[in-house]
Design a protein around this motif. Structure first.
Motif, PDB file in Angstrom:
ATOM      1  N   ILE A  57      67.038  78.076  54.369  1.00 20.98           N
ATOM      2  CA  ILE A  57      66.272  78.394  55.585  1.00 20.98           C
ATOM      3  C   ILE A  57      66.806  77.596  56.773  1.00 20.98           C
ATOM      4  CG2 ILE A  57      63.994  78.193  56.677  1.00 20.98           C
ATOM      5  CD1 ILE A  57      62.808  78.710  53.846  1.00 20.98           C
ATOM      6  N   LEU A  58      67.053  76.308  56.566  1.00 19.09           N
ATOM      7  CA  LEU A  58      67.556  75.458  57.648  1.00 19.09           C
ATOM      8  C   LEU A  58      68.904  75.951  58.156  1.00 19.09           C
ATOM      9  CD1 LEU A  58      66.615  71.960  56.177  1.00 19.09           C
ATOM     10  CD2 LEU A  58      65.766  72.900  58.337  1.00 19.09           C
ATOM     11  N   THR A  59      69.824  76.265  57.239  1.00 19.56           N
ATOM     12  CA  THR A  59      71.159  76.701  57.644  1.00 19.56           C
ATOM     13  C   THR A  59      71.121  78.089  58.267  1.00 19.56           C
ATOM     14  OG1 THR A  59      72.123  75.401  55.847  1.00 19.56           O
ATOM     15  CG2 THR A  59      73.531  77.056  56.861  1.00 19.56           C
ATOM     16  N   GLU A  60      70.364  78.995  57.675  1.00 21.73           N
ATOM     17  CA  GLU A  60      70.303  80.370  58.159  1.00 21.73           C
ATOM     18  C   GLU A  60      69.712  80.460  59.558  1.00 21.73           C
ATOM     19  OE1 GLU A  60      70.463  84.506  58.474  1.00 21.73           O
ATOM     20  OE2 GLU A  60      71.434  83.209  56.994  1.00 21.73           O
ATOM     21  N   TYR A  62      68.758  77.589  61.738  1.00 21.49           N
ATOM     22  CA  TYR A  62      69.119  76.562  62.714  1.00 21.49           C
ATOM     23  C   TYR A  62      70.598  76.160  62.693  1.00 21.49           C
ATOM     24  CZ  TYR A  62      64.041  76.138  62.651  1.00 21.49           C
ATOM     25  OH  TYR A  62      62.699  76.404  62.699  1.00 21.49           O
ATOM     26  N   GLY A  63      71.338  76.590  61.668  1.00 23.88           N
ATOM     27  CA  GLY A  63      72.763  76.319  61.630  1.00 23.88           C
ATOM     28  C   GLY A  63      73.158  75.112  60.798  1.00 23.88           C
ATOM     29  N   TYR A  64      74.453  75.020  60.545  1.00 23.25           N
ATOM     30  CA  TYR A  64      74.998  73.964  59.680  1.00 23.25           C
ATOM     31  C   TYR A  64      74.786  72.575  60.268  1.00 23.25           C
ATOM     32  CZ  TYR A  64      78.415  71.253  57.005  1.00 23.25           C
ATOM     33  OH  TYR A  64      79.021  70.305  56.223  1.00 23.25           O
ATOM     34  N   ARG A  65      74.924  72.425  61.580  1.00 22.96           N
ATOM     35  CA  ARG A  65      74.768  71.096  62.188  1.00 22.96           C
ATOM     36  C   ARG A  65      73.379  70.523  61.901  1.00 22.96           C
ATOM     37  NH1 ARG A  65      77.294  73.651  66.820  1.00 22.96           N
ATOM     38  NH2 ARG A  65      79.442  72.912  67.118  1.00 22.96           N
ATOM     39  N   PHE A 122      74.270  65.202  47.051  1.00 27.30           N
ATOM     40  CA  PHE A 122      75.085  65.197  48.265  1.00 27.30           C
ATOM     41  C   PHE A 122      76.103  66.336  48.257  1.00 27.30           C
ATOM     42  CE2 PHE A 122      78.619  63.745  50.907  1.00 27.30           C
ATOM     43  CZ  PHE A 122      77.970  63.310  52.050  1.00 27.30           C
ATOM     44  N   ILE A 123      76.858  66.454  47.179  1.00 20.87           N
ATOM     45  CA  ILE A 123      77.900  67.480  47.110  1.00 20.87           C
ATOM     46  C   ILE A 123      77.288  68.872  46.968  1.00 20.87           C
ATOM     47  CG2 ILE A 123      79.910  68.293  45.814  1.00 20.87           C
ATOM     48  CD1 ILE A 123      80.479  65.421  45.025  1.00 20.87           C
ATOM     49  N   GLY A 124      76.236  68.981  46.155  1.00 20.78           N
ATOM     50  CA  GLY A 124      75.613  70.283  45.943  1.00 20.78           C
ATOM     51  C   GLY A 124      74.975  70.843  47.197  1.00 20.78           C
ATOM     52  N   GLU A 125      74.244  70.017  47.941  1.00 21.76           N
ATOM     53  CA  GLU A 125      73.572  70.502  49.154  1.00 21.76           C
ATOM     54  C   GLU A 125      74.577  70.894  50.231  1.00 21.76           C
ATOM     55  OE1 GLU A 125      70.603  71.300  49.887  1.00 21.76           O
ATOM     56  OE2 GLU A 125      69.390  70.450  48.291  1.00 21.76           O
ATOM     57  N   PHE A 126      75.624  70.098  50.395  1.00 23.90           N
ATOM     58  CA  PHE A 126      76.623  70.455  51.394  1.00 23.90           C
ATOM     59  C   PHE A 126      77.396  71.704  50.980  1.00 23.90           C
ATOM     60  CE2 PHE A 126      76.257  66.183  53.390  1.00 23.90           C
ATOM     61  CZ  PHE A 126      76.141  66.605  54.699  1.00 23.90           C
ATOM     62  N   SER A 127      77.637  71.883  49.700  1.00 22.09           N
ATOM     63  CA  SER A 127      78.298  73.101  49.226  1.00 22.09           C
ATOM     64  C   SER A 127      77.427  74.315  49.517  1.00 22.09           C
ATOM     65  CB  SER A 127      78.576  73.007  47.723  1.00 22.09           C
ATOM     66  OG  SER A 127      79.451  71.947  47.427  1.00 22.09           O
ATOM     67  N   ASN A 128      76.138  74.188  49.253  1.00 19.84           N
ATOM     68  CA  ASN A 128      75.192  75.277  49.502  1.00 19.84           C
ATOM     69  C   ASN A 128      75.172  75.654  50.981  1.00 19.84           C
ATOM     70  OD1 ASN A 128      72.670  76.878  48.528  1.00 19.84           O
ATOM     71  ND2 ASN A 128      71.924  75.730  50.281  1.00 19.84           N
ATOM     72  N   SER A 129      75.055  74.654  51.843  1.00 14.40           N
ATOM     73  CA  SER A 129      74.976  74.903  53.275  1.00 14.40           C
ATOM     74  C   SER A 129      76.278  75.490  53.817  1.00 14.40           C
ATOM     75  CB  SER A 129      74.642  73.597  54.010  1.00 14.40           C
ATOM     76  OG  SER A 129      74.439  73.824  55.383  1.00 14.40           O
ATOM     77  N   PHE A 130      77.406  74.977  53.350  1.00 13.89           N
ATOM     78  CA  PHE A 130      78.711  75.463  53.789  1.00 13.89           C
ATOM     79  C   PHE A 130      78.903  76.937  53.425  1.00 13.89           C
ATOM     80  CE2 PHE A 130      83.128  76.388  52.632  1.00 13.89           C
ATOM     81  CZ  PHE A 130      83.781  76.119  53.822  1.00 13.89           C
ATOM     82  N   VAL A 131      78.604  77.290  52.184  1.00 12.45           N
ATOM     83  CA  VAL A 131      78.805  78.666  51.723  1.00 12.45           C
ATOM     84  C   VAL A 131      77.905  79.626  52.486  1.00 12.45           C
ATOM     85  CG1 VAL A 131      78.520  80.236  49.758  1.00 12.45           C
ATOM     86  CG2 VAL A 131      79.621  78.013  49.431  1.00 12.45           C
ATOM     87  N   LEU A 132      76.633  79.267  52.660  1.00 13.50           N
ATOM     88  CA  LEU A 132      75.726  80.164  53.376  1.00 13.50           C
ATOM     89  C   LEU A 132      76.163  80.339  54.826  1.00 13.50           C
ATOM     90  CD1 LEU A 132      71.968  80.525  52.973  1.00 13.50           C
ATOM     91  CD2 LEU A 132      72.872  80.330  55.287  1.00 13.50           C
ATOM     92  N   SER A 133      76.541  79.238  55.457  1.00 18.82           N
ATOM     93  CA  SER A 133      76.976  79.293  56.849  1.00 18.82           C
ATOM     94  C   SER A 133      78.201  80.185  57.024  1.00 18.82           C
ATOM     95  CB  SER A 133      77.283  77.876  57.346  1.00 18.82           C
ATOM     96  OG  SER A 133      77.845  77.893  58.637  1.00 18.82           O
ATOM     97  N   ARG A 147      73.704  85.954  50.739  1.00 20.86           N
ATOM     98  CA  ARG A 147      73.994  84.592  51.201  1.00 20.86           C
ATOM     99  C   ARG A 147      73.142  83.559  50.471  1.00 20.86           C
ATOM    100  NH1 ARG A 147      73.658  87.385  55.952  1.00 20.86           N
ATOM    101  NH2 ARG A 147      71.865  86.293  56.841  1.00 20.86           N
ATOM    102  N   THR A 148      71.840  83.848  50.343  1.00 26.42           N
ATOM    103  CA  THR A 148      70.967  82.865  49.701  1.00 26.42           C
ATOM    104  C   THR A 148      71.306  82.714  48.221  1.00 26.42           C
ATOM    105  OG1 THR A 148      69.263  84.555  49.271  1.00 26.42           O
ATOM    106  CG2 THR A 148      69.080  83.294  51.314  1.00 26.42           C
ATOM    107  N   ILE A 149      71.549  83.822  47.556  1.00 26.87           N
ATOM    108  CA  ILE A 149      71.874  83.753  46.126  1.00 26.87           C
ATOM    109  C   ILE A 149      73.290  83.208  45.931  1.00 26.87           C
ATOM    110  CG2 ILE A 149      72.234  85.098  44.015  1.00 26.87           C
ATOM    111  CD1 ILE A 149      70.008  86.974  44.997  1.00 26.87           C
ATOM    112  N   GLY A 150      74.247  83.689  46.733  1.00 30.97           N
ATOM    113  CA  GLY A 150      75.628  83.232  46.604  1.00 30.97           C
ATOM    114  C   GLY A 150      75.772  81.748  46.849  1.00 30.97           C
TER     115      GLY A 150
END
Length: 228
Positions: A57-60, A62-65, A122-133, A147-150
């Protein structure tokens, strides 16, 4: 640099607080093993996947930043929580208190588990956010479900594998270890699939209420570039 959209948001702070709260709760209940059908899981498995939903939800919206700052906030909170648990554990207790062993069993800090949990998060959350973004830009905002499932397939996979290897490698046969990882991973992905309609509802309502729909074109994806 122009002002980030989330800085004037009415709801961003509440979502961020909820995200961090889920992390704290999931790490606290992780010591309890539960049985669901044939699966034996950590108690954290019930709630930890929600952190990835909040991350989506945050990435979708408000964005990756914005997500990057919240992921770091969650990481700092986990470090602080673990430190406090450990300090309280080693401070001498009065002779009449009989709960020391119970405290150590539930909240006691096991360095290997703590490190494994933090690195995996740390690695999992950033991977999730990067892929969705990235997928949002590639699909031009279409197919939110993909996007959410991928992103969860990648993020939860990285998280589960890293945590299991760092926490338990050498303590059990590799076949048993990978069976454990596979069971937990499948549960988390199915969890995400089932909750997808709710994610759709929240994302669409937030975009409409906030008037925000960020596309991360030209974003620096370095997780350490907090000022970018």
């Amino acid at each position: 640099m122009e002002e980030e959209p989330y800085l004037s948001s009415r709801y961003f702070l509440y979502i961020a607080i909820s995200f961090v709260a889920v992390l704290i709760i999931s790490n606290t209940v992780a010591v309890k093993l539960i049985k669901i059908g044939p699966l034996v899981l950590s108690g954290a498995t019930l709630i930890f996947p929600i952190s990835y939903i909040f991350g989506d939800i945050l990435t979708e919206v408000y964005g990756y930043r914005a997500s990057r700052k919240i992921i770091w906030s969650g990481f700092a909170t986990l470090v602080f929580m673990s430190l406090v648990y450990w300090i309280v554990q080693i401070i001498p207790s009065p002779v009449f208190w009989e709960g020391q062993s119970a405290y150590e069993a539930i909240l006691g800090a096991v360095p290997r588990i703590v490190v494994a949990s933090m690195v995996a998060y740390f690695i999992g959350e950033f991977s999730n956010s990067f892929v969705l973004s990235k997928m949002k830009v590639w699909t031009n905002g279409r197919s939110l479900w993909a996007r959410t499932i991928g992103s969860t397939v990648v993020g939860e996979g990285v998280d589960s594998l890293i945590f299991a290897l760092l926490a338990f490698c050498g303590t059990m046969p590799l076949s048993a270890l990978f069976n454990l990882v596979f069971s937990i991973y499948c549960f988390k992905v199915v969890y995400e699939v089932i909750i997808t309609p709710l994610t759709y509802l929240i994302v669409n309502k937030l975009k409409k209420a906030e008037g925000i729909d960020v596309y991360d074109r030209g974003v620096n994806y370095n997780p350490f570039a907090l000022k970018d």
